[in-house]
Design a protein around this motif. Structure first.
Motif, mmCIF file in Angstrom:
data_model
loop_
_atom_site.group_PDB
_atom_site.id
_atom_site.type_symbol
_atom_site.label_atom_id
_atom_site.label_comp_id
_atom_site.label_asym_id
_atom_site.label_seq_id
_atom_site.Cartn_x
_atom_site.Cartn_y
_atom_site.Cartn_z
ATOM 1 N N SER A 250 8.731 -19.048 4.573
ATOM 2 C CA SER A 250 9.270 -17.949 3.685
ATOM 3 C C SER A 250 8.375 -17.849 2.351
ATOM 4 O O SER A 250 8.184 -16.706 1.989
ATOM 5 N N LEU A 251 8.092 -18.973 1.747
ATOM 6 C CA LEU A 251 7.607 -19.037 0.509
ATOM 7 C C LEU A 251 6.129 -18.503 0.668
ATOM 8 O O LEU A 251 5.526 -17.770 -0.152
ATOM 9 N N ILE A 252 5.655 -19.035 1.688
ATOM 10 C CA ILE A 252 4.004 -18.426 1.859
ATOM 11 C C ILE A 252 4.059 -17.072 2.218
ATOM 12 O O ILE A 252 3.166 -16.474 1.951
ATOM 13 N N MET A 264 -1.417 -1.931 0.052
ATOM 14 C CA MET A 264 -1.493 -1.553 1.567
ATOM 15 C C MET A 264 0.175 -1.739 2.008
ATOM 16 O O MET A 264 0.570 -2.950 2.837
ATOM 17 N N PRO A 265 1.106 -0.859 1.418
ATOM 18 C CA PRO A 265 2.501 -1.459 1.877
ATOM 19 C C PRO A 265 2.872 -0.869 3.240
ATOM 20 O O PRO A 265 3.516 -1.850 3.838
ATOM 21 N N PHE A 266 2.398 -0.067 3.652
ATOM 22 C CA PHE A 266 2.842 0.229 5.130
ATOM 23 C C PHE A 266 1.933 -0.651 6.265
ATOM 24 O O PHE A 266 2.602 -1.143 7.359
ATOM 25 N N HIS A 267 0.940 -0.947 5.645
ATOM 26 C CA HIS A 267 0.196 -2.069 6.611
ATOM 27 C C HIS A 267 1.120 -3.442 6.622
ATOM 28 O O HIS A 267 1.285 -3.976 7.675
ATOM 29 N N THR A 268 1.570 -3.763 5.332
ATOM 30 C CA THR A 268 2.189 -5.042 5.286
ATOM 31 C C THR A 268 3.398 -5.024 5.955
ATOM 32 O O THR A 268 4.144 -5.858 6.825
ATOM 33 N N LEU A 269 4.229 -3.939 6.027
ATOM 34 C CA LEU A 269 5.594 -3.712 6.621
ATOM 35 C C LEU A 269 5.292 -3.740 8.232
ATOM 36 O O LEU A 269 5.962 -4.502 8.813
ATOM 37 N N ALA A 270 4.359 -3.076 8.555
ATOM 38 C CA ALA A 270 3.790 -3.020 10.172
ATOM 39 C C ALA A 270 3.602 -4.306 10.696
ATOM 40 O O ALA A 270 3.992 -4.881 11.719
ATOM 41 N N ILE A 271 2.701 -4.915 9.819
ATOM 42 C CA ILE A 271 2.394 -6.442 10.579
ATOM 43 C C ILE A 271 3.409 -7.336 10.517
ATOM 44 O O ILE A 271 3.602 -8.082 11.303
ATOM 45 N N GLY A 272 4.132 -7.172 9.415
ATOM 46 C CA GLY A 272 5.382 -8.228 9.226
ATOM 47 C C GLY A 272 6.458 -7.822 10.354
ATOM 48 O O GLY A 272 6.996 -8.872 10.816
ATOM 49 N N THR A 274 6.184 -6.507 12.917
ATOM 50 C CA THR A 274 5.802 -6.438 14.408
ATOM 51 C C THR A 274 5.844 -7.978 14.651
ATOM 52 O O THR A 274 6.137 -8.514 15.937
ATOM 53 N N GLY A 275 5.229 -8.737 13.717
ATOM 54 C CA GLY A 275 5.074 -10.276 13.903
ATOM 55 C C GLY A 275 6.548 -10.961 14.174
ATOM 56 O O GLY A 275 6.843 -11.848 14.959
ATOM 57 N N GLY A 302 7.827 -17.153 7.469
ATOM 58 C CA GLY A 302 6.643 -16.270 6.803
ATOM 59 C C GLY A 302 6.525 -14.937 7.273
ATOM 60 O O GLY A 302 6.412 -14.211 6.153
ATOM 61 N N PHE A 303 6.783 -14.361 8.308
ATOM 62 C CA PHE A 303 6.692 -12.928 8.566
ATOM 63 C C PHE A 303 7.813 -12.145 8.253
ATOM 64 O O PHE A 303 7.715 -11.168 7.644
ATOM 65 N N GLY A 304 9.095 -12.787 8.219
ATOM 66 C CA GLY A 304 10.065 -12.155 7.792
ATOM 67 C C GLY A 304 10.221 -12.037 6.152
ATOM 68 O O GLY A 304 10.589 -10.800 5.633
ATOM 69 N N PHE A 305 9.700 -12.772 5.465
ATOM 70 C CA PHE A 305 9.757 -12.487 4.002
ATOM 71 C C PHE A 305 8.404 -11.879 3.507
ATOM 72 O O PHE A 305 8.203 -11.458 2.351
ATOM 73 N N ALA A 306 7.283 -11.885 4.192
ATOM 74 C CA ALA A 306 6.009 -11.268 4.011
ATOM 75 C C ALA A 306 6.512 -9.679 3.582
ATOM 76 O O ALA A 306 5.679 -8.976 2.644
#
Length: 407
Positions: A250-252, A264-272, A274-275, A302-306
Motif C-alpha cells: 500500500s505504501l509503495i 495523469m489522473p485518468f490513466h492512474t485510475l484506469a491502471i490502478g 484494472t490491476g 499496491g494497486f488499490g492504494f495507487a
C-alpha cells in the motif's frame, strides 16, 4: 514538499492508528467491559458512522475558521475522547467517545486535505495528498500491530493512552508548522460557493468512483485473516506478517500514485482499478496456493492504494475555488465504501459462499468503479467558466478530450 505536509501525515497516522487498532483488541475489550464480541465490534461501526457524518458537517461549521485553529481543536478533542475512553469502565460511554473521536477525525481529514494542497503548487496536489494519506498507510503497517501488541500486553486502555499522546505530539507539530494567519476576507470560503461547486455531475461520479474502489478493496481486506487461515492454509501466526506485507504494498502504491496522479489522473485510475480487478480474479481462483495468495495480497495493496491520490486530487480539480465541502464529501464517500465492502462480504460468507467468492465481489465492484471513470471521461464538460486545473480535462481542437498533459 513543506514539512507541514509531513506533520499532517503524522497526525493522520496517530488518528488512523485508533481507527484500525480495535480490530486487534476486540477480545480484550469484550472481557474487560463484560460485553460480547459482536457488541465490542459495534465500536468499530460507531467509528465509521462518526466519520461518515463528521466530514461534511465540520467542513461547513469551520469554513471561516483559520485552518490551524480548526486542526488544533480537532486534535485536542480527539485526544480528549481517547483519555475519556481509557478512563471509563462503561461500554456505553466508550461507544460515545468512539463516535466523537471519529467525528472530529473526519473533520481533521477534510481541513488537512485543503491545508496540504494549499501549501504546494497545483501541479503537486496529488503528491501532497499521497503524503497525508500515507499516514494512514503507515498506520496499517506500524500502528495496527503496535496498538494490538500494546493492548495485549498492557491492556486496551494503554493503547488508547498511546493514541492520546501521539495526538498531542501532532498538535505540537501543527502549532509549529502550520501558519496561523486568518484567511484573506476576499478568499475566505463561502458556503454559497461551496454548495454551487457541488452541483457538478462529474464530481458525483468521482464520489462514486471513490466509494466503489474502496468497497472493492475492503470486501477482501476485511476478511484477509480467515481467508489466509481457512482457504490458503496458513498458520494464524503468519497472518500479521502477510498483513504487514499488504501495508508495504500500500505504501509503495500510494507513493507511485502520488507521483503520477497530478499529470495523469485518468490513466492512474484506469491502471490502478484494472490491476485491482485482475488481482481479485487471481485471488478468487488461486487463493488456495500460498505463494500466489501472498504475492497477490501484496500487489492488491499496491494497486488499490495507487488510485488514492488521484481520487483526492480529482475532487480538488472539479471543485475549483471552493474545495472544502467537496473534499469533505469525498471522505464520506471513502466511508461509504468502508461500510459497503465488509457488509457485502459478510452477506456472502453468511450465505455459505467460500472466502474465494470475495474476490469475485471485488471484481464486480471494481468494474463498476471503472465504469464511473469512463463515464467521467465521456460526460460533456461543464459550460461554466472557472479556473482550470492541471489535473482536469481539456477539449482538444478535434473535439476530443484528453488530460492536460496530452498523455
Amino acid at each position: 514538499m513543506p514539512i507541514a505536509v509531513y506533520v499532517l501525515g503524522l497526525a493522520i497516522f496517530a488518528q488512523g492508528t485508533s481507527e484500525l487498532m480495535l480490530a486487534g483488541l476486540l477480545p480484550e475489550l469484550s472481557a474487560d467491559l463484560g460485553v460480547s464480541i459482536p457488541a465490542a465490534g459495534l465500536l468499530i461501526s460507531a467509528f465509521a458512522v462518526g466519520m461518515l457524518v463528521g466530514a461534511p458537517v465540520l467542513a461547513v461549521v469551520t469554513l471561516r475558521w483559520p485552518r490551524r485553529t480548526a486542526l488544533l481543536v480537532f486534535l485536542a478533542l480527539f485526544a480528549l475522547s481517547h483519555v475519556a475512553g481509557a478512563l471509563t469502565p462503561n461500554y456505553e460511554v466508550l461507544l460515545v467517545t468512539r463516535v466523537v473521536g471519529a467525528f472530529v477525525y473526519a473533520g481533521f481529514w477534510a481541513v488537512a486535505a485543503v491545508t496540504a494542497v494549499g501549501l504546494v503548487p497545483v501541479t503537486s496536489r496529488a503528491r501532497a495528498m499521497s503524503v497525508v494519506t500515507g499516514g494512514l498507510t503507515i498506520a496499517t503497517i506500524v500502528g495496527l500491530p503496535a496498538g494490538t501488541v500494546i493492548g495485549q500486553h498492557l491492556g486496551w486502555r494503554a493503547a488508547f493512552w498511546a493514541v492520546g499522546i501521539l495526538s498531542v505530539c501532532a498538535m505540537a507539530g501543527v502549532l509549529a508548522t502550520i501558519p496561523l494567519g486568518r484567511p484573506d476576507p476576499a478568499r475566505t470560503p463561502r458556503l454559497g460557493a461551496e454548495l454551487r461547486a457541488m452541483v457538478n455531475p462529474r464530481l458525483w461520479l468521482s464520489y462514486a468512483t471513490t466509494a466503489f474502489v474502496t468497497a472493492a478493496i475492503l470486501v477482501v481486506f476485511s476478511y484477509l485473516a480467515p481467508l489466509l487461515t481457512e482457504t490458503t492454509g496458513l498458520h494464524s501466526s503468519a497472518v500479521p506478517a502477510v498483513l504487514a506485507l499488504y501495508g508495504v504494498g500500500s505504501l509503495i502504491g500510494i507513493t507511485i500514485g502520488g507521483r503520477y496522479a497530478d499529470a495523469m489522473p485518468f490513466h492512474t485510475l484506469a491502471i490502478g482499478i484494472t490491476g485491482l480487478c485482475a488481482l481479485s480474479v487471481v485471488l478468487a481462483v488461486w487463493a488456495t496456493v500460498p505463494v500466489v495468495a501472498i504475492a497477490t495480497i501484496f500487489l492488491l495493496g499496491g494497486f488499490g492504494f495507487a488510485v488514492n491520490p488521484a481520487l483526492n486530487a480529482r475532487v480538488f480539480s472539479l471543485a475549483g475555488d471552493a474545495p472544502t465541502l467537496a473534499t469533505a464529501v469525498n471522505f464520506s464517500s471513502f466511508n461509504v465504501g468502508i461500510t459497503i465492502g465488509p457488509w457485502l462480504g459478510g452477506l456472502a460468507i453468511t450465505g455459505g459462499a467460500g472466502y474465494q467468492t470475495l474476490g469475485w465481489i471485488a471484481v464486480a465492484l471494481g468494474l463498476v468503479a471503472l465504469g464511473t471513470v469512463v463515464l467521467a471521461v465521456l460526460l460533456p464538460l461543464p459550460t461554466t467558466t472557472g479556473r482550470p486545473s492541471p489535473v482536469d480535462t481539456t477539449v482538444m481542437p478535434t473535439g476530443r478530450r484528453t488530460e492536460a498533459t496530452g498523455i
